[in-house]
Design a protein around this motif. Structure first.
Motif, PDB file in Angstrom:
ATOM      1  N   VAL A  82       0.856  -1.191   0.000  1.00 47.09           N
ATOM      2  CA  VAL A  82       0.000   0.000   0.000  1.00 47.09           C
ATOM      3  C   VAL A  82       0.887   1.234   0.000  1.00 47.09           C
ATOM      4  N   GLN A  83       0.517   2.222  -0.792  1.00 45.45           N
ATOM      5  CA  GLN A  83       1.314   3.444  -0.924  1.00 45.45           C
ATOM      6  C   GLN A  83       0.375   4.642  -1.005  1.00 45.45           C
ATOM      7  N   PHE A  84       0.779   5.738  -0.366  1.00 40.43           N
ATOM      8  CA  PHE A  84       0.001   6.986  -0.459  1.00 40.43           C
ATOM      9  C   PHE A  84       0.631   7.889  -1.511  1.00 40.43           C
TER      10      PHE A  84
ATOM     11  N   VAL B 126      -3.356   3.847  -2.339  1.00 37.45           N
ATOM     12  CA  VAL B 126      -3.409   2.893  -3.451  1.00 37.45           C
ATOM     13  C   VAL B 126      -2.787   1.574  -3.008  1.00 37.45           C
ATOM     14  N   ARG B 127      -3.508   0.475  -3.264  1.00 36.70           N
ATOM     15  CA  ARG B 127      -2.932  -0.857  -3.081  1.00 36.70           C
ATOM     16  C   ARG B 127      -2.365  -1.295  -4.429  1.00 36.70           C
ATOM     17  N   ILE B 128      -1.075  -1.567  -4.457  1.00 36.54           N
ATOM     18  CA  ILE B 128      -0.382  -1.885  -5.706  1.00 36.54           C
ATOM     19  C   ILE B 128      -0.090  -3.374  -5.752  1.00 36.54           C
TER      20      ILE B 128
ATOM     21  N   LEU C 241      -3.078  -0.856  -9.909  1.00 37.89           N
ATOM     22  CA  LEU C 241      -3.180   0.124  -8.837  1.00 37.89           C
ATOM     23  C   LEU C 241      -4.640   0.275  -8.432  1.00 37.89           C
ATOM     24  N   GLU C 242      -4.970  -0.242  -7.248  1.00 38.33           N
ATOM     25  CA  GLU C 242      -6.344  -0.238  -6.744  1.00 38.33           C
ATOM     26  C   GLU C 242      -6.521   0.918  -5.768  1.00 38.33           C
ATOM     27  N   ASP C 243      -7.452   1.812  -6.071  1.00 39.62           N
ATOM     28  CA  ASP C 243      -7.719   2.960  -5.216  1.00 39.62           C
ATOM     29  C   ASP C 243      -8.501   2.496  -3.993  1.00 39.62           C
ATOM     30  N   ILE C 244      -7.869   2.562  -2.803  1.00 41.15           N
ATOM     31  CA  ILE C 244      -8.509   2.093  -1.565  1.00 41.15           C
ATOM     32  C   ILE C 244      -8.738   3.247  -0.600  1.00 41.15           C
TER      33      ILE C 244
END
Length: 895
Positions: free
Chosen positions: A466-468, A476-478, A491-494
């Motif tokens: 996970v990265q901001f 975003v969960r990558i 890249l999943e927007d969480i």
């Protein structure tokens, strides 16, 4: 070696030809002489069949025809030259029958010779050609060994298995060792075995052919993948008598498929390139041999192999192209490779094949033979079309995704990005494709993205993290998936999920504080009951003492504030007992208008915006009034220089989409009450903590931090929802969502009339575990005129009741030690005294008489701490009710 064998065979055939050509005329002459010396009826020409059969051994159809002709002519002649014997008519009939038999014998012999000649000619050709059969057989052996494919057969009746040496080698068994069907199936992995048994039994029982791949375990325990092909064999009646098939070791192909998932087409091409049909041709291009697979495919067993015969099974549209390409290859001596359609004999359909041939040259460089293969690529071509369609569909899917996706090559260059990710970058795709990731986005160097991507490359394993992204303010969960071609990143927007999780954690944190609050409420309320009662009594007793009365009044006010504080804590903890009614919110808000204007002051402009035909709400009226008043006071405090306060009502329906993104929200109809101010507003970090107990932004001494906490707990306990919308400098809106009342005809008394202090003379059994509270309440009850009997717990109370004492009312605490709660005590007491009235009291009810935040039906409860006025009024309301022993007690608890 093969030429010498062919020469020897020709010599033997020439010798045989001469021998039988000499014997046949001799036998014809011999039969004719027998006719001269035997009477009619002995021979009648039937013996001429012997020289005809003898002629068949020569394999010369002309000799057979000559023997048949001679026998057919000599048979009627024999009628005239044979001595008289049987009746003439009988002899004529026999002679005619003999001629027919001779003709039939000749026909059968000719057909047998023709068939045998075809077989011998084929054998002769194979032996005669130095490269023909020997090299063809060698090629087939090489093909079986290289392709790791062998044949097998199972008899349907005996279930006996026979297979080739190559199949035995696949099993790692000695050549010539044949297992039973049951033993053979044990070589297959458990997860594949049942499917193999199903298709094999269907083939042997129902005649269903199959071609599937299974996981396989050899005798030494090595796991392989094999392609198993089964085809039924039927007798003349159409019954399946055996199953023939092939077994091919496809382990290497399966391993390649596993390691190169994105190259399935390539693997199919590799599988399709296996030589299924083998054929040869003379140097001039004349096809002289095709393997059995060709005949099985075309169902043309009588094909004589010349080009004219081949043309009959080639698709008409391809004949000219095939002929031209083959002619050019033969002329130039170059390799031959072409794709065309061949008719399948089983159903008449045309399937695409890839046909290849290479010339084999002798020592002088001249072409000695053509060796070729034909591979069925029909499924492959169809799969290519399907893959093209799927590829287009995949791109369409990637482009329609709401999450980002891109692909990097081995040099970290962008090779594909979807539209969503391009939108994140705020750049056209064309400006990004081909650029190196670290050069395009240098701020990523040294971050978790660089470390995880490089780890994925080095380990060839997928990673997830996970990265901001500050630039787009997204969490975003990558997911990164490495391959030989590079790396794919999804890249999943969480962001919404993270916010919901944070709300959930906040809710759990508030729940933990609520549990602590409920635990101390019981003892605290017991103390407040004594303090409030005694201070109330002191105020009355010291009415003429101006020195001590103010101290008593101050003590009473402090006890009242303590009671209010405890009530707010219980409200926040959702432990207060609620008595919800069907309430007209518009009417209630209007009735509070004058109180709000007096409380908030003239600097606050109050506006009521009420929805016409507003639904009735299910809520505890007194608690709701307190909650609304708290919100309005908070709004006033946020407008120190004055401002506008708006109270708005409306009917709303919270759908599942909204509920799924909130904590503890049930979709459905709600009555919404919005309290809005034009004050200073709150930043986001303050809003997130607004419901926490004891949190306040006011100076010390100006707020307890329990106002919004109380409102939050009360609304949640009422099965409602609370939402804050605020922006610094633009004010705050707090929206309350109360569940719609199920019964619209219910009415609530919003203006309870005050009741004068009543007294009584009834007998009361007082059960209280706290000694101080018990003595204090007993004194109050006696002061009101009642006869009181005391018990310290439920066990003692039951003993008193068992002694036969009669009471008008059981006044009991809810939570008590000793294993018997107030609820259990009331139930056991009313079993012997159905008319006994019950009044509960408690500072913390737990779940004994309150469920889902609401009092059980028919239950009377006096909350601690209480005034003497409250005690006296509640006692009379319970004692004056008519008792009902038929079920629900009108005076207290369910019976």
């Amino acid at each position: 070696m093969f030429r010498n064998d062919a020469a020897d065979d020709d010599t033997a055939r020439g010798f045989r030809h001469k021998v039988w050509h000499g014997i046949t005329p001799v036998l014809l002459l011999g039969v004719f002489l027998v006719e001269l010396v035997t009477p009619r009826g002995f021979c009648d020409g039937i013996l001429y069949a012997i020289p005809i059969l003898t002629a068949a051994f020569s394999l010369d159809r002309r000799l057979i025809a000559a023997a048949v002709t001679a026998g057919s002519v000599l048979t009627p002649i024999g009628y005239f030259i044979s001595p008289a014997g049987v009746d003439a008519d009988y002899a004529i009939v026999n002679r005619a029958a003999a001629v027919i038999v001779l003709l039939a014998t000749g026909l059968l012999a000719t057909m047998a010779v023709r068939h045998l000649q075809a077989m011998l000619n084929a054998q002769s050709k194979a032996l005669f050609s130095a490269l023909e059969l020997g090299r063809t057989q060698h090629l087939m052996q090489v093909a079986g060994r290289v392709a790791r494919i062998g044949g097998w057969s199972v008899d349907a009746r005996t279930r006996r298995v026979e297979w080739s040496d190559e199949v035995a080698a696949i099993h790692e068994l000695p050549a010539g060792e044949y297992p039973t069907v049951e033993e053979a199936t044990q070589f297959y992995a458990p997860e594949s075995r049942q499917r193999l048994i199903e298709v094999f039994e269907a083939c042997l029982r129902d005649g269903k052919a199959y071609d599937e791949e299974f996981e396989f375990v050899t005798k030494s325990g090595r796991r392989k993948w094999v392609r198993s092909i089964g085809d039924p064999v039927r007798d003349g009646a159409g019954h399946v008598i055996q199953a023939d098939g092939a077994l091919q070791d496809v382990t290497e192909r399966r391993l390649l498929e596993a390691s190169l998932e994105e190259s399935q087409t390539r693997f199919r091409q590799l599988a399709d390139a296996m030589p299924l049909i083998v054929w040869t041709a003379d140097p001039d291009g004349t096809v002289d041999y095709s393997s059995r697979a060709m005949f099985e495919y075309t169902k043309e067993p009588d094909m004589n192999l010349p080009a004219a015969e081949w043309a009959t099974v080639i698709h008409p549209d391809d004949v000219e192209t095939v002929h031209s390409a083959w002619t050019e290859a033969v002329r130039s001596g170059s390799d031959y490779s072409i794709e065309f359609r061949i008719r399948r004999g089983s159903d008449g359909s045309y399937r695409w094949h890839e046909v290849r041939a290479v010339p084999i040259r002798d020592d002088e460089g001249a072409i000695a033979k053509w060796f070729g293969t034909a591979t069925d690529i029909h499924d492959h071509k169809r799969n290519e079309e399907e893959l093209s369609r799927l590829s287009g569909r995949l791109v369409s899917t990637l482009e329609s995704m709401t999450d980002g996706f891109y692909i990097l090559d081995q040099e970290w260059r962008f090779t594909y990005i979807n539209s969503e990710f391009a939108g994140w970058l705020k750049q056209p795709k064309e400006e990004v494709l081909g650029k190196v990731l670290w050069e395009h986005s240098p701020h990523l160097v040294g971050t978790a993205i660089e470390a995880e991507f490089k780890r994925a490359f080095s380990t060839q394993a997928a990673v997830e993290f996970v990265q901001f992204f500050p630039g787009v303010r997204r969490w975003v969960r990558i997911h990164a998936y490495p391959s030989d071609e590079g790396l794919s990143a999804y890249l999943e927007d969480i962001t919404a999920q993270r916010e919901l999780d944070e709300k959930q954690r906040q809710s759990q944190r508030l729940e933990a504080v609520g549990q602590l609050t409920g635990g101390i409420a019981h003892d605290f309320n017991n103390l407040l009951t004594v303090i409030l009662g005694n201070s109330e009594a002191l105020v009355e007793e010291l009415s003429g003492n101006q020195a001590l009365r103010p101290a008593a009044e101050l003590t009473m006010k402090a006890a009242e504030r303590g009671a209010e504080l405890t009530s707010r804590l219980l409200s926040f903890a959702r432990k207060q007992p609620l008595d919800p009614k069907s309430i007209d919110i518009n009417g209630l808000v209007f009735s509070l208008d004058s109180l709000l204007r007096r409380t908030l002051g003239e600097d606050i402009d109050i506006r009521l915006v009420r929805k016409g035909e507003l639904w009735r709400a299910a809520v505890d009226i007194s608690q709701f009034e307190n909650a609304l008043l708290n919100l309005c006071i908070n709004a006033r405090d946020a407008m120190p220089d004055g401002g506008r306060l708006t109270i708005e009502t409306d009917n709303v329906h919270l759908d599942e989409d909204y509920a799924n993104n909130q904590v503890e929200v049930v979709p459905g109809p709600y009555v919404m009450i919005a309290v809005s101010d034009t004050g200073t507003g709150m930043p986001r970090e303050i809003v997130e903590k607004a419901f926490e107990p004891f949190f306040t932004t006011k100076p010390v001494g100006q707020g307890s931090g329990l106002g919004l906490s109380m409102v939050y707990g009360f609304i949640k306990q009422s099965q409602g929802h609370l939402k804050i919308y605020s922006e610094v400098g633009h004010g705050t809106t707090v929206k309350i969502y109360l569940p719609k009342a199920e019964r619209e005809d219910a009415r609530a008394d919003t203006n309870a009339a005050s009741v004068p202090l009543p007294t009584g003379t009834e007998s009361i059994l007082l059960v209280e575990d706290d000694d101080i509270v018990r003595e204090h309440v007993a004194a109050q009850l006696r002061g009101l005129g009642y006869h009181v009997t005391l018990a310290g717990d439920g066990v003692k109370a039951l003993e008193i009741l068992d002694d036969g004492a009669e009471f008008d009312l059981l006044f009991t605490d809810v939570v008590m030690p000793g294993g018997i709660s107030g609820r259990q005590l009331s139930e056991q007491a009313r079993q012997a005294r159905p008319h006994l009235r019950v009044l509960f009291t408690s500072g913390y009810t737990e779940n004994s008489i309150v469920h889902n935040g609401r009092l059980d039906p028919g239950v009377n409860l006096l909350n601690k701490p209480y005034r003497r006025q409250d005690l006296a009024t509640k006692l009379r309301s319970v004692l004056d009710k008519e008792p009902d022993c038929q079920g629900s007690d009108r005076s207290g608890t369910p019976g």
